[in-house]
Design a protein around this motif. Structure first.
Motif, PDB file in Angstrom:
ATOM      1  N   LEU A  82       5.206   7.496  -1.737  1.00  0.00           N
ATOM      2  CA  LEU A  82       4.914   6.347  -1.800  1.00  0.00           C
ATOM      3  C   LEU A  82       3.226   6.891  -0.681  1.00  0.00           C
ATOM      4  O   LEU A  82       2.136   5.114  -0.845  1.00  0.00           O
ATOM      5  CB  LEU A  82       5.750   4.929  -0.441  1.00  0.00           C
ATOM      6  CG  LEU A  82       6.616   4.255  -1.335  1.00  0.00           C
ATOM      7  CD1 LEU A  82       7.839   3.907  -0.300  1.00  0.00           C
ATOM      8  CD2 LEU A  82       6.136   4.143  -2.572  1.00  0.00           C
ATOM      9  N   ALA A  83       3.291   7.424   0.294  1.00  0.00           N
ATOM     10  CA  ALA A  83       1.726   7.339   0.938  1.00  0.00           C
ATOM     11  C   ALA A  83       1.348   8.589  -0.208  1.00  0.00           C
ATOM     12  O   ALA A  83      -0.364   7.644   0.104  1.00  0.00           O
ATOM     13  CB  ALA A  83       2.337   8.805   1.720  1.00  0.00           C
ATOM     14  N   VAL A  84       1.301   8.860  -0.843  1.00  0.00           N
ATOM     15  CA  VAL A  84      -0.114   9.546  -1.538  1.00  0.00           C
ATOM     16  C   VAL A  84      -0.520   7.886  -2.960  1.00  0.00           C
ATOM     17  O   VAL A  84      -1.705   8.013  -3.196  1.00  0.00           O
ATOM     18  CB  VAL A  84       0.620  10.178  -2.726  1.00  0.00           C
ATOM     19  CG1 VAL A  84      -0.281  10.412  -4.434  1.00  0.00           C
ATOM     20  CG2 VAL A  84       1.001  11.198  -2.768  1.00  0.00           C
ATOM     21  N   SER A  85       0.755   6.983  -3.006  1.00  0.00           N
ATOM     22  CA  SER A  85       0.132   5.848  -3.646  1.00  0.00           C
ATOM     23  C   SER A  85      -0.491   5.084  -2.969  1.00  0.00           C
ATOM     24  O   SER A  85      -1.202   3.848  -3.049  1.00  0.00           O
ATOM     25  CB  SER A  85       1.877   5.077  -4.044  1.00  0.00           C
ATOM     26  OG  SER A  85       2.187   5.924  -5.087  1.00  0.00           O
ATOM     27  N   PHE A  86      -0.719   4.807  -2.158  1.00  0.00           N
ATOM     28  CA  PHE A  86      -1.039   4.152  -1.028  1.00  0.00           C
ATOM     29  C   PHE A  86      -2.756   4.826  -0.603  1.00  0.00           C
ATOM     30  O   PHE A  86      -3.648   4.111  -0.788  1.00  0.00           O
ATOM     31  CB  PHE A  86      -0.215   4.120   0.998  1.00  0.00           C
ATOM     32  CG  PHE A  86      -1.470   4.215   1.605  1.00  0.00           C
ATOM     33  CD1 PHE A  86      -1.601   2.648   2.324  1.00  0.00           C
ATOM     34  CD2 PHE A  86      -1.884   4.463   2.288  1.00  0.00           C
ATOM     35  CE1 PHE A  86      -2.267   2.160   3.274  1.00  0.00           C
ATOM     36  CE2 PHE A  86      -3.129   4.215   3.193  1.00  0.00           C
ATOM     37  CZ  PHE A  86      -3.243   3.327   3.678  1.00  0.00           C
ATOM     38  N   VAL A  87      -2.471   5.883  -0.309  1.00  0.00           N
ATOM     39  CA  VAL A  87      -4.470   6.491  -1.046  1.00  0.00           C
ATOM     40  C   VAL A  87      -4.703   6.175  -2.122  1.00  0.00           C
ATOM     41  O   VAL A  87      -6.485   5.354  -2.071  1.00  0.00           O
ATOM     42  CB  VAL A  87      -4.302   8.077  -0.755  1.00  0.00           C
ATOM     43  CG1 VAL A  87      -5.498   9.266  -0.706  1.00  0.00           C
ATOM     44  CG2 VAL A  87      -4.043   8.213   0.338  1.00  0.00           C
ATOM     45  N   GLU A  88      -4.187   6.090  -3.102  1.00  0.00           N
ATOM     46  CA  GLU A  88      -4.412   5.810  -4.362  1.00  0.00           C
ATOM     47  C   GLU A  88      -4.565   4.053  -4.448  1.00  0.00           C
ATOM     48  O   GLU A  88      -6.150   4.378  -5.189  1.00  0.00           O
ATOM     49  CB  GLU A  88      -3.104   6.300  -5.573  1.00  0.00           C
ATOM     50  CG  GLU A  88      -3.288   7.656  -6.092  1.00  0.00           C
ATOM     51  CD  GLU A  88      -1.601   7.683  -6.856  1.00  0.00           C
ATOM     52  OE1 GLU A  88      -1.001   6.900  -7.166  1.00  0.00           O
ATOM     53  OE2 GLU A  88      -1.335   8.830  -7.374  1.00  0.00           O
ATOM     54  N   ALA A  89      -4.679   3.576  -3.944  1.00  0.00           N
ATOM     55  CA  ALA A  89      -4.386   2.407  -4.102  1.00  0.00           C
ATOM     56  C   ALA A  89      -6.037   1.906  -2.594  1.00  0.00           C
ATOM     57  O   ALA A  89      -6.745   1.270  -3.162  1.00  0.00           O
ATOM     58  CB  ALA A  89      -3.697   1.256  -3.265  1.00  0.00           C
ATOM     59  N   LEU A  90      -6.285   3.324  -1.985  1.00  0.00           N
ATOM     60  CA  LEU A  90      -7.205   3.070  -1.724  1.00  0.00           C
ATOM     61  C   LEU A  90      -8.650   3.430  -2.255  1.00  0.00           C
ATOM     62  O   LEU A  90      -9.706   2.313  -2.545  1.00  0.00           O
ATOM     63  CB  LEU A  90      -7.214   3.610  -0.429  1.00  0.00           C
ATOM     64  CG  LEU A  90      -6.837   3.534   1.234  1.00  0.00           C
ATOM     65  CD1 LEU A  90      -6.494   4.865   1.692  1.00  0.00           C
ATOM     66  CD2 LEU A  90      -7.013   2.267   1.820  1.00  0.00           C
TER      67      LEU A  90
END
Length: 238
Positions: free
Chosen positions: A76-84
Motif C-alpha cells: 500500500l505504501a508503494v501504491s500511495f507513491v504511485e497515486a502521487l
C-alpha cells in the motif's frame, strides 16, 4: 428502444471507507482489507479524486504496518507513491511528511546474536529472512518516492531527506550490509553528521584492517557525487 446505461454508483467521501476498512483490519482480516484498499482506491483514481485516493492508501499503509503486516503495508505504501505520480502531486513538505510517517512505521528489529544451539540457528535463519523482506519492502517504497520527488519538484538527484531515510534503513536492517549502497544514498542526503556517525559505527564492526577501506569507499563516493553530479540511475544496485 435503446437500453439505458446503468448509473455509476457515486463514491462516498474517503473517510467513510477509511473508517470501514479500519474496522476490518482491527478484526484481523488483513488480507480482505488489503484487497478493498486496492480496489476502492483505484475507483478514486479513475474518478480523478486523487486526494481521497491518497488519504485512503496512506491510512491503509500506516494501519497495516502498525499491525505488523509488512507485506500489506509495503504494498500500500508503494501504491500511495504511485497515486502521487498519477495525480501529478508536487513534492513539498506536506507530502514529504506523509512519506516519512509511513517510513517510520516500518519495523526495525535487531538480528539475534550469541548463538549456542540448533534452535538458535533456526531463529537466526528466520530473523535474517524477515530482515530481508523488511529491507525489500521499505526500499521499494522509498526508491519509488525518490523517483516521484525528482519528477515533481525535488533536486535532480532526488529528495535529500528520502535518501537519508533509505540509507539509514539499509544500514540498520540489511542482513547483508552493502556500505556502497548506504554511502550512495547518504551522499545524496542532507545529514553529513549522520553519515559520519554511521561510518564510525561501521568501523567498529569491521575486522582489523577493514576500517580504512570502509572510510576510503565513503570518501570516494562523496568525491564522485560532488564532482560528477551522478543521478540515481548511475547506481546499478539502486
Amino acid at each position: 428502444m435503446s437500453r439505458q446505461r446503468p448509473k455509476r454508483t457515486a463514491l462516498p467521501p474517503a473517510q467513510e471507507n477509511i473508517d470501514k476498512l479500519e474496522k476490518i483490519v482491527n478484526e484481523g482480516n488483513f488480507y480482505g482489507a488489503q484487497q478493498m484498499y486496492k480496489s476502492i482506491s483505484a475507483r478514486y483514481v479513475a474518478a480523478q479524486r486523487y486526494s481521497e485516493a491518497l488519504d485512503l492508501l496512506h491510512a491503509g499503509a500506516c494501519l497495516q504496518l502498525k499491525n505488523n503486516q509488512l507485506t500489506c503495508g509495503a504494498e500500500l505504501a508503494v501504491s500511495f507513491v504511485e497515486a502521487l505520480v498519477k495525480g501529478k502531486v508536487a513534492y513539498d513538505n506536506e507530502n514529504l511528511d506523509r512519506v516519512r510517517k509511513i517510513y517510520e512505521l516500518f519495523p526495525q528489529i535487531p538480528v539475534p546474536h550469541n548463538l549456542e544451539d540448533d534452535d538458535d540457528l533456526h531463529e537466526l535463519t528466520e530473523a535474517l529472512g524477515a530482515a530481508k523482506l523488511r529491507v525489500e519492502g521499505c526500499s521499494s517504497f522509498l526508491k519509488a518516492a525518490i523517483k516521484w520527488s525528482i519528477e515533481f519538484g525535488a533536486p535532480k538527484t532526488g529528495s535529500p531527506e528520502l535518501h537519508v531515510m533509505l540509507a539509514e534503513y539499509l544500514y540498520s536492517e540489511s542482513p547483508e550490509l552493502d556500505m556502497a549502497r548506504v554511502s550512495f544514498h547518504f551522499v545524496r542526503g542532507n545529514n553529513p553528521e549522520k553519515f559520519a556517525s554511521t561510518i564510525v559505527n561501521f568501523m567498529g564492526k569491521c575486522y582489523p584492517g577493514e576500517d580504512d577501506l570502509a572510510v576510503a569507499r565513503a570518501i570516494l563516493m562523496i568525491i564522485i557525487s560532488a564532482n560528477l553530479g551522478y543521478t540515481i540511475s548511475s547506481d546499478p544496485a539502486y
